[in-house]
Write a protein that holds these residues in place. Structure first.
Motif, PDB file in Angstrom:
ATOM      1  N   VAL A 188       1.213  -1.096   0.190  1.00 41.10           N
ATOM      2  CA  VAL A 188      -0.024   0.282   0.064  1.00 41.10           C
ATOM      3  C   VAL A 188       1.203   1.201   0.112  1.00 41.10           C
ATOM      4  O   VAL A 188       1.771   1.482   0.961  1.00 41.10           O
ATOM      5  CB  VAL A 188      -0.775   0.164   0.988  1.00 41.10           C
ATOM      6  CG1 VAL A 188      -2.007   1.633   1.455  1.00 41.10           C
ATOM      7  CG2 VAL A 188      -1.822  -0.783   1.128  1.00 41.10           C
ATOM      8  N   MET A 189       1.020   2.017  -0.944  1.00 35.32           N
ATOM      9  CA  MET A 189       1.122   3.268  -0.544  1.00 35.32           C
ATOM     10  C   MET A 189       0.258   4.588  -1.302  1.00 35.32           C
ATOM     11  O   MET A 189      -0.988   4.537  -2.157  1.00 35.32           O
ATOM     12  CB  MET A 189       2.175   3.889  -1.900  1.00 35.32           C
ATOM     13  CG  MET A 189       3.449   3.167  -2.070  1.00 35.32           C
ATOM     14  SD  MET A 189       5.144   3.342  -2.284  1.00 35.32           S
ATOM     15  CE  MET A 189       5.140   4.877  -1.784  1.00 35.32           C
ATOM     16  N   ILE A 190      -0.029   5.108  -0.416  1.00 37.90           N
ATOM     17  CA  ILE A 190      -1.231   6.671  -0.434  1.00 37.90           C
ATOM     18  C   ILE A 190      -0.241   7.876  -0.589  1.00 37.90           C
ATOM     19  O   ILE A 190       0.882   8.340   0.453  1.00 37.90           O
ATOM     20  CB  ILE A 190      -1.975   6.359   1.377  1.00 37.90           C
ATOM     21  CG1 ILE A 190      -2.871   5.404   1.584  1.00 37.90           C
ATOM     22  CG2 ILE A 190      -2.843   8.071   1.295  1.00 37.90           C
ATOM     23  CD1 ILE A 190      -3.789   5.128   2.726  1.00 37.90           C
ATOM     24  N   ILE A 191      -1.120   8.429  -1.489  1.00 34.23           N
ATOM     25  CA  ILE A 191      -0.920  10.413  -2.014  1.00 34.23           C
ATOM     26  C   ILE A 191      -1.912  11.025  -2.029  1.00 34.23           C
ATOM     27  O   ILE A 191      -2.703  10.469  -1.486  1.00 34.23           O
ATOM     28  CB  ILE A 191       0.213  10.112  -3.216  1.00 34.23           C
ATOM     29  CG1 ILE A 191      -1.529  10.181  -4.149  1.00 34.23           C
ATOM     30  CG2 ILE A 191       0.581   9.401  -3.311  1.00 34.23           C
ATOM     31  CD1 ILE A 191      -1.556   9.679  -5.340  1.00 34.23           C
ATOM     32  N   ASP A 192      -0.918  12.031  -1.072  1.00 32.73           N
ATOM     33  CA  ASP A 192      -2.332  13.416  -0.891  1.00 32.73           C
ATOM     34  C   ASP A 192      -2.541  13.535  -2.259  1.00 32.73           C
ATOM     35  O   ASP A 192      -2.184  13.405  -3.250  1.00 32.73           O
ATOM     36  CB  ASP A 192      -1.864  14.128   0.221  1.00 32.73           C
ATOM     37  CG  ASP A 192      -0.071  15.377  -0.538  1.00 32.73           C
ATOM     38  OD1 ASP A 192       0.245  14.969  -1.721  1.00 32.73           O
ATOM     39  OD2 ASP A 192       0.140  16.497   0.020  1.00 32.73           O
ATOM     40  N   ARG A 193      -2.890  14.710  -2.368  1.00 33.82           N
ATOM     41  CA  ARG A 193      -3.550  15.284  -3.829  1.00 33.82           C
ATOM     42  C   ARG A 193      -2.883  16.471  -4.574  1.00 33.82           C
ATOM     43  O   ARG A 193      -3.144  16.295  -5.555  1.00 33.82           O
ATOM     44  CB  ARG A 193      -4.628  16.322  -3.336  1.00 33.82           C
ATOM     45  CG  ARG A 193      -4.640  17.739  -2.774  1.00 33.82           C
ATOM     46  CD  ARG A 193      -6.067  18.961  -3.064  1.00 33.82           C
ATOM     47  NE  ARG A 193      -5.719  19.064  -1.329  1.00 33.82           N
ATOM     48  CZ  ARG A 193      -6.767  20.173  -0.976  1.00 33.82           C
ATOM     49  NH1 ARG A 193      -7.609  20.480  -1.676  1.00 33.82           N
ATOM     50  NH2 ARG A 193      -7.367  20.494   0.261  1.00 33.82           N
ATOM     51  N   HIS A 194      -1.475  16.565  -3.756  1.00 29.65           N
ATOM     52  CA  HIS A 194      -0.979  16.834  -4.537  1.00 29.65           C
ATOM     53  C   HIS A 194       0.983  15.479  -5.309  1.00 29.65           C
ATOM     54  O   HIS A 194       1.208  15.722  -5.210  1.00 29.65           O
ATOM     55  CB  HIS A 194      -0.260  18.004  -3.885  1.00 29.65           C
ATOM     56  CG  HIS A 194      -0.459  19.094  -2.997  1.00 29.65           C
ATOM     57  ND1 HIS A 194      -1.543  20.698  -3.848  1.00 29.65           N
ATOM     58  CD2 HIS A 194      -0.963  19.488  -1.924  1.00 29.65           C
ATOM     59  CE1 HIS A 194      -1.521  21.016  -3.364  1.00 29.65           C
ATOM     60  NE2 HIS A 194      -1.593  20.427  -2.023  1.00 29.65           N
ATOM     61  N   ARG A 210     -10.107  13.703  -2.141  1.00 25.21           N
ATOM     62  CA  ARG A 210      -8.141  14.456  -1.907  1.00 25.21           C
ATOM     63  C   ARG A 210      -6.740  13.825  -1.766  1.00 25.21           C
ATOM     64  O   ARG A 210      -5.656  14.292  -1.162  1.00 25.21           O
ATOM     65  CB  ARG A 210      -8.607  15.131  -0.160  1.00 25.21           C
ATOM     66  CG  ARG A 210      -9.494  15.469  -0.140  1.00 25.21           C
ATOM     67  CD  ARG A 210      -9.825  17.646  -0.712  1.00 25.21           C
ATOM     68  NE  ARG A 210      -8.998  17.937   0.208  1.00 25.21           N
ATOM     69  CZ  ARG A 210      -9.589  18.237   1.604  1.00 25.21           C
ATOM     70  NH1 ARG A 210     -10.919  18.259   1.902  1.00 25.21           N
ATOM     71  NH2 ARG A 210      -8.555  18.978   2.590  1.00 25.21           N
ATOM     72  N   GLY A 211      -7.059  12.660  -1.975  1.00 23.79           N
ATOM     73  CA  GLY A 211      -5.640  11.820  -2.305  1.00 23.79           C
ATOM     74  C   GLY A 211      -6.321  10.503  -2.722  1.00 23.79           C
ATOM     75  O   GLY A 211      -7.547  10.747  -3.550  1.00 23.79           O
ATOM     76  N   ALA A 212      -5.065   9.461  -3.251  1.00 28.36           N
ATOM     77  CA  ALA A 212      -5.511   8.397  -3.409  1.00 28.36           C
ATOM     78  C   ALA A 212      -4.162   6.930  -2.861  1.00 28.36           C
ATOM     79  O   ALA A 212      -3.740   7.326  -2.514  1.00 28.36           O
ATOM     80  CB  ALA A 212      -5.558   8.126  -4.728  1.00 28.36           C
ATOM     81  N   HIS A 249      -3.711  -1.700  -8.095  1.00 28.02           N
ATOM     82  CA  HIS A 249      -5.471  -0.891  -7.730  1.00 28.02           C
ATOM     83  C   HIS A 249      -5.786   0.875  -6.819  1.00 28.02           C
ATOM     84  O   HIS A 249      -4.803   0.974  -6.283  1.00 28.02           O
ATOM     85  CB  HIS A 249      -5.597  -1.923  -6.644  1.00 28.02           C
ATOM     86  CG  HIS A 249      -7.876  -1.696  -7.428  1.00 28.02           C
ATOM     87  ND1 HIS A 249      -8.432  -1.899  -5.452  1.00 28.02           N
ATOM     88  CD2 HIS A 249      -8.252  -1.103  -7.778  1.00 28.02           C
ATOM     89  CE1 HIS A 249      -9.398  -1.394  -6.083  1.00 28.02           C
ATOM     90  NE2 HIS A 249      -9.840  -0.666  -7.588  1.00 28.02           N
ATOM     91  N   ILE A 250      -5.390   1.293  -8.149  1.00 24.40           N
ATOM     92  CA  ILE A 250      -6.148   2.948  -7.162  1.00 24.40           C
ATOM     93  C   ILE A 250      -7.326   2.968  -6.639  1.00 24.40           C
ATOM     94  O   ILE A 250      -8.218   2.997  -7.570  1.00 24.40           O
ATOM     95  CB  ILE A 250      -6.042   3.442  -8.859  1.00 24.40           C
ATOM     96  CG1 ILE A 250      -4.376   3.530  -9.311  1.00 24.40           C
ATOM     97  CG2 ILE A 250      -5.818   5.213  -7.756  1.00 24.40           C
ATOM     98  CD1 ILE A 250      -4.161   4.240 -10.221  1.00 24.40           C
ATOM     99  N   CYS A 251      -7.314   3.254  -5.354  1.00 25.73           N
ATOM    100  CA  CYS A 251      -8.747   3.537  -4.844  1.00 25.73           C
ATOM    101  C   CYS A 251      -8.580   4.670  -4.425  1.00 25.73           C
ATOM    102  O   CYS A 251      -7.850   5.280  -3.209  1.00 25.73           O
ATOM    103  CB  CYS A 251      -8.656   2.788  -3.392  1.00 25.73           C
ATOM    104  SG  CYS A 251      -9.878   3.762  -2.192  1.00 25.73           S
ATOM    105  N   PRO A 252      -9.287   5.876  -4.871  1.00 21.04           N
ATOM    106  CA  PRO A 252      -9.612   7.242  -4.576  1.00 21.04           C
ATOM    107  C   PRO A 252     -10.148   7.286  -3.617  1.00 21.04           C
ATOM    108  O   PRO A 252     -11.105   6.370  -2.834  1.00 21.04           O
ATOM    109  CB  PRO A 252     -10.864   7.717  -5.914  1.00 21.04           C
ATOM    110  CG  PRO A 252     -11.077   6.720  -7.287  1.00 21.04           C
ATOM    111  CD  PRO A 252     -10.569   5.351  -6.346  1.00 21.04           C
ATOM    112  N   LEU A 253      -9.443   8.501  -2.860  1.00 20.78           N
ATOM    113  CA  LEU A 253      -9.500   9.112  -0.815  1.00 20.78           C
ATOM    114  C   LEU A 253     -10.755   9.916  -1.100  1.00 20.78           C
ATOM    115  O   LEU A 253      -9.779  11.042  -1.625  1.00 20.78           O
ATOM    116  CB  LEU A 253      -9.051   8.825  -0.378  1.00 20.78           C
ATOM    117  CG  LEU A 253      -7.928   7.257   0.052  1.00 20.78           C
ATOM    118  CD1 LEU A 253      -6.663   8.280   0.671  1.00 20.78           C
ATOM    119  CD2 LEU A 253      -8.381   5.807   0.049  1.00 20.78           C
TER     120      LEU A 253
END
Length: 682
Positions: free
Chosen positions: A261-267, A332-334, A321-325
């Motif tokens: 798992v890797m989580i990114i913010d909207r930037h 605001r992230g993924a 697999h990309i999960c929008p958050l």
């Protein structure tokens, strides 16, 4: 003047000017400074630059300006005057503005009557907020020292904002120390604002006014304000990181503990990782924060979120697999999830994503008429084959051509990171067409970004490029497009290097391109190249009762969005809507339903509630008189009545009934079952 404004000359954060600079300021002599400036303009400056009788910060900046060709007689900065553009600019920097709100409010109360103004600029040197003494703010507009003004060094020479951006340090520029003549009546002190995440300069706090406001401690004031803004940004980032983690945990039931798992913010900044090797985490970070030749995620939004993400992923991340958050209803992230099998191997899920995408995109094309479903079938077949590399979608304005382009993209996706890039040819100026299509290298033309940028062909490589309104493309650009389609490679403007691209081109138009070719406005060879396969999206007037389905679809969708009951339509209103020819097609129908939702007070739509464009044609045809107490029908009632009438007219022949209603036989069977209608009821 090719330096990246976000690359500081010194690494020290928030360093105040050297003591020598401040001491020299106390002995500032305007006549000496002006003579030094005039000497520089006349080319009489000595080879030993340190011999100029100005501070080193000013000396270095003047030399950059002279070398960069800045007009020393300039009287003002460039400014964006379009109100909508200025408002959009402010909306694009919400975090920076929010972080500055508290210190600006506190300082702003103290500036009235002082002859000083406090300003906030973004990382591009554009002013996004101004507070302070009202007269000074008004006077500042004479040199465009206001919201929308651009104050980088490479545009308007030495100044507190631009020089702070360049050096990455707090600076002050007093009176004659400005490089441009029209700004020498001002004094300013600027301090850079750094992103707490990576230290990148993202803005400047500046205090400006007439020379008599100068005090050595002005720079301490703006530096303190910049530090307070940075702390507010850090607090907001920590809070958002926590909320994004919580949003992911809420959906974690779909994933297993051994998934990466890797989580990114909207930037596009990686804020969390688990079960991802250190080398992969570093590579991901390098990709996000890399140079102009690396992938870099744009700021994310609800619109095109998945496409914004996948266009930047390397090919070896295709299984993710990309999960929008979402936070507060906005994306605001993924989360990037790399599924693992029981033995630790990555599970490829690209085909599942593509299949689901086809279903999702098909569901957005509302209608059951044979002409529409035939167009949908062609789009799906084209998407599934790799033989067709370019095609043409034809149809009137408002029929939904972009939906078909997205359907083709969904059907042709080879992996989760297959991009979809759209460009409206009618919205691009002739001068910028080449840059938008093919990209440019740094400094290729006036106004070009210093880093250069890829064009839409490069961005769409591995996926689909949708060129809407292809008939609007300038004639002199068309040979270059044809060459790219033939060679499968592009040259950026100002660059001789060929860059291979793997792109499926979906061109669309509301014009008759054969007529355009005959009139010499479109190249024949390009027309034949893009129209080998074409899809004709039928106008709404040729789609039978699809208008009923669309009215029901938009009615329920808007009702759900407004948390209100769906509108009800009288039989007269439905007759008028069914008879109307919809010159604006689906777009016009959707806009009408939105208008009815906004204006309706009772939830009942009668003939008098419809626009005259819809009702006037009904006056020309003989319509049966209806009783004043006629019942109000829902769309389902109208469909049921239409099916019963058609069954009577065709004596129960279902093939003829389907043809009469403009629907397929399977749809008719489904409707008969839905409404409990038996063929023998007559």
């Amino acid at each position: 003047m090719n330096r990246d404004v976000n690359t500081p000359r010194h690494s020290a954060k928030g360093r105040l000017p050297a003591a020598g600079d401040v001491m020299l300021m106390s002995a500032y002599d305007e006549r000496v400074t002006m003579r030094a400036w005039e000497s520089l303009q006349e080319g009489r400056n000595p080879s030993n630059r340190s011999s100029l009788p100005v501070r080193s910060t000013i000396n270095d900046s003047w030399q950059r300006c002279a070398t960069g060709g800045i007009d020393a007689q300039r009287n003002e900065a460039p400014i964006e005057t379009d109100k909508d553009a200025v408002e959009a600019l402010a909306r694009s920097r919400p975090e920076l503005l929010a972080a500055a709100r508290r210190p600006f409010r506190a300082i702003g109360k103290l500036l009235d009557g002082t002859g000083a103004m406090l300003m906030l600029a973004d990382g591009e040197g554009v002013l996004i907020d101004v507070i302070g003494d009202k007269k000074t703010i008004s006077d500042g507009m004479d040199i465009h020292l206001g919201v929308g003004g651009k104050w980088t060094e490479d545009v308007v020479g030495t100044n507190g904002i631009g020089t702070a951006l360049w050096t990455g340090e707090p600076v002050f520029v007093h009176a004659a120390e400005h490089f441009c003549a029209g700004i020498k009546a001002w004094t300013c002190a600027g301090a850079p604002i750094r992103d707490p995440y990576d230290g990148k300069v993202i803005g400047v706090v500046d205090l400006s006014g007439y020379p008599d406001i100068f005090r050595p401690h002005n720079i301490a004031l703006v530096t303190a304000a910049a530090r307070e803004i940075e702390q507010a940004l850090a607090d907001a980032q920590n809070e958002e990181r926590t909320r994004l983690l919580e949003a992911f945990i809420a959906s974690a039931s779909r994933y297993r503990s051994n998934d990466g798992v890797m989580i990114i913010d909207r930037h596009g900044r990686a804020i969390y990782s688990s079960n991802v090797p250190a080398a992969e985490r570093k590579r991901f970070g390098d990709m996000i924060r890399g140079g102009p030749e690396s992938c870099r995620l744009p700021e994310l939004s609800n619109s095109g979120f998945l496409d914004s993400i996948v266009t930047t992923l390397p090919k070896d991340m295709q299984s993710c697999h990309i999960c929008p958050l979402e936070l507060d209803g906005d994306v605001r992230g993924a989360a990037f999830v790399f599924p693992k099998s029981d033995d630790g191997r990555t599970v490829a899920i690209g085909s599942r994503i593509a299949s689901q995408q086809v279903k999702d995109e098909s569901a957005l094309i509302i209608g059951e008429s044979p002409a529409l479903r035939a167009a949908v079938d062609i789009a799906c077949k084209i998407g599934e084959t790799e033989d067709v590399t370019s095609l043409l979608i034809e149809g009137e304005t408002g029929v939904g051509k972009e939906l078909f382009a997205r359907l083709i993209h969904a059907a042709s996706r080879k992996s989760a990171n297959s991009p979809f890039i759209a460009l409206n040819c009618g919205a691009v100026t002739k001068e910028l067409f080449g840059s938008e299509l093919f990209g440019h290298v740094g400094g290729a033309f006036t106004g070009a970004s210093r880093e250069g940028k890829p064009g839409v062909f490069e961005l769409a490589s591995g996926g689909v490029l949708s060129l809407d309104e292809i008939g609007e493309m300038p004639l002199d650009m068309q040979p270059f497009l044809l060459r790219v389609l033939e060679e499968r490679a592009v040259n950026r403007l100002g660059d001789s290097r060929l860059r291979p691209v793997d792109v499926r081109l979906v061109a669309s138009t509301n014009r008759d391109l054969k007529v355009e070719v005959a009139n010499g406005r479109f190249r024949k060879d390009l027309f034949y190249r893009i129209s080998t396969v074409s899809i004709c999206v039928p106008p709404l007037r040729d789609r039978g009762n699809d208008s009923l389905l669309l009215i029901e679809h938009f009615n329920r969708k808007l009702a759900d969005r407004r948390a209100s009951p769906p509108l009800r339509f009288s039989n007269q209103a439905l007759d008028a809507l069914l008879a109307y020819r919809w010159p604006g097609n689906v777009r016009e129908l959707r806009n009408l339903v939105e208008r009815l939702h906004l204006l309706s007070n009772t939830g009942l739509v009668g003939l008098e509630d419809l626009p005259s464009d819809v009702t006037e044609p009904t006056q020309d045809r003989a319509t049966p008189q209806t009783d004043a107490n006629d019942a109000v029908f829902s769309l389902e009632d109208a469909e049921r009545q239409a099916i019963r009438s058609a069954l009577r007219a065709e004596h129960g022949n279902l093939s003829k009934v389907a043809q009469r209603l403009g629907v397929s036989r399977p749809t008719l069977y489904r409707k008969l079952e839905q409404f409990g209608i038996k063929r023998g009821f007559i």
